[in-house]
Design a protein around this motif. Structure first.
Motif: not given
Length: 392
Positions: A335-338, A340-341, A369-371
């Motif tokens: 969920v978190v990477p989604f 953030g994107t 930060g996204l990386l």
């Protein structure tokens, strides 16, 4: 302030205590890294909330369709509900240790208090005031402990300015950055600012600064690390929970120091208990089309549901069960990477953001930060699915 209070919970207190106890002042630089990324994403989320009348999930739905917004809202609800038991346990243990009683009655009592706050007509105002009070309770507790501890100022400066990665510290660094750089907390900021604007429309034209609260979050993290470094590290005292820190203070500085730290732990637990539940209830309500503001009865019921589930798990198990931690981490990884994107892409969308679109500098820093978010997700998935005994 609300975002800072909900992010700084019992788990953060445990991680920061452990960092200082095991590695002294050497990892203070990590606080700056995590806070910079958190401040950038929180500010971005604030601008998203100000730039449009629709919620962030509505913007996600506009860009990628309803399944994306529902998945995001449901994912946040599952994560917050899974971790809610830890907040209940933190509150119960803090007060139970203070009065030398079982934590169970206090878990039930303070969850009941949290749910009762939902019945106030202006829940946001009550939430805001409660969180500000709890932030100052925590600051008072930890700053007082800081002066008791008499830390070494030279070592503090070196810890902030000379990055070092002591052997075996990678796990704690990852845990700290993942919990302090809270994308779910940053996401919620857009809802909080829209709630404030709903109450006072003139705020849309005013300067909405989210940085102060995030700096306070960083200050609290740094103070606890410094206190643990000054008190526990020289004596080789290990910390496995926030209450270990409080117990360690008593023989060194007396009962007052232990009491003060437990009051800080209560503030961390109760603020996260209310804030975490508010995040889960609000996002699920928005995802299901039941509304995204605190005036919605459906949202309040969903917030109460998160508290009830957390309290039941806490009373039944006395802690956060390992299986629930694994489940929460599994959901978080995806969920978190989604999220953030989604925040990053919406913030870059000039059609939605207008003149509040991300500047080139923000795009670069937030992109890094996204990386970091994706890197943490890959590392955590490896630890969770390949090194976890439950999957062997």
């Amino acid at each position: 302030m609300i975002t800072a209070a909900l992010v700084f919970g019992p788990s953060k207190l445990t991680i920061t205590s452990k960092i200082g106890a095991v590695y002294g002042y050497s990892l203070l630089w990590v606080v700056i890294i995590a806070i910079v990324f958190m401040a950038v994403f929180t500010a971005m989320s604030t601008r998203i909330g100000v730039a449009t009348n629709q919620s962030l999930l509505a913007s996600v739905k506009q860009k990628w369709g309803k399944p994306a917004s529902v998945a995001m809202g449901l994912g946040v609800f599952l994560v917050t509900t899974s971790f809610q038991a830890g907040n209940s346990v933190g509150v119960g243990i803090a007060v139970g240790e203070l009065y030398h009683t079982s934590p169970v009655p206090w878990i039930i009592f303070f969850n009941a208090v949290g749910i009762s706050l939902l019945f106030f007509r202006s829940f946001y105002s009550v939430l805001e005031r409660t969180m500000i009070v709890l932030i100052f309770v925590m600051l008072f507790s930890f700053i007082t402990t800081f002066f008791w501890a008499s830390p070494d100022p030279v070592k503090i400066v070196k810890g902030f300015t000379t990055p070092a990665i002591p052997e075996g510290s990678q796990g704690l660094i990852i845990a700290f950055v993942a919990s302090c750089f809270s994308i779910v907390g940053a996401l919620y900021q857009s809802y909080l600012i829209q709630e404030r604007i709903r109450m006072n429309p003139a705020l849309r034209q005013a300067k909405n600064d989210s940085t102060t609260g995030i700096i306070i979050l960083g200050v609290m993290c740094a103070i606890v690390i410094i206190c643990a470094a000054a008190i526990l590290n020289p004596k080789g005292i290990a910390v496995n929970s926030a209450t270990d820190m409080a117990k360690a203070l008593e023989p060194i500085f007396g009962e007052n120091a232990s009491t003060l730290f437990l009051i800080g732990l209560f503030g961390a637990g109760f603020s996260s208990l209310i804030g975490n539940a508010s995040v889960g209830g609000t996002l699920l309500g928005d995802a299901l089309g039941l509304g995204s503001n605190f005036s919605s009865k459906s949202v309040r019921y969903l917030v109460a549901l998160v508290m009830v589930i957390g309290a039941l798990v806490a009373v039944r198990f006395g802690k956060l069960p390992l299986e629930l931690i694994v489940f929460a981490q599994s959901v978080t990884i995806f969920v978190v990477p989604f999220i953030g994107t989604a925040i990053y892409m919406v913030g870059n969308d000039k059609q939605i953001m207008g003149d509040k679109v991300n500047s080139p500098l923000v795009k670069i820093v937030a992109g890094i930060g996204l990386l970091v978010i994706f890197g943490l997700a890959i590392i955590n998935s490896k630890e969770l699915f390949f090194n976890n005994p439950l999957f062997k």
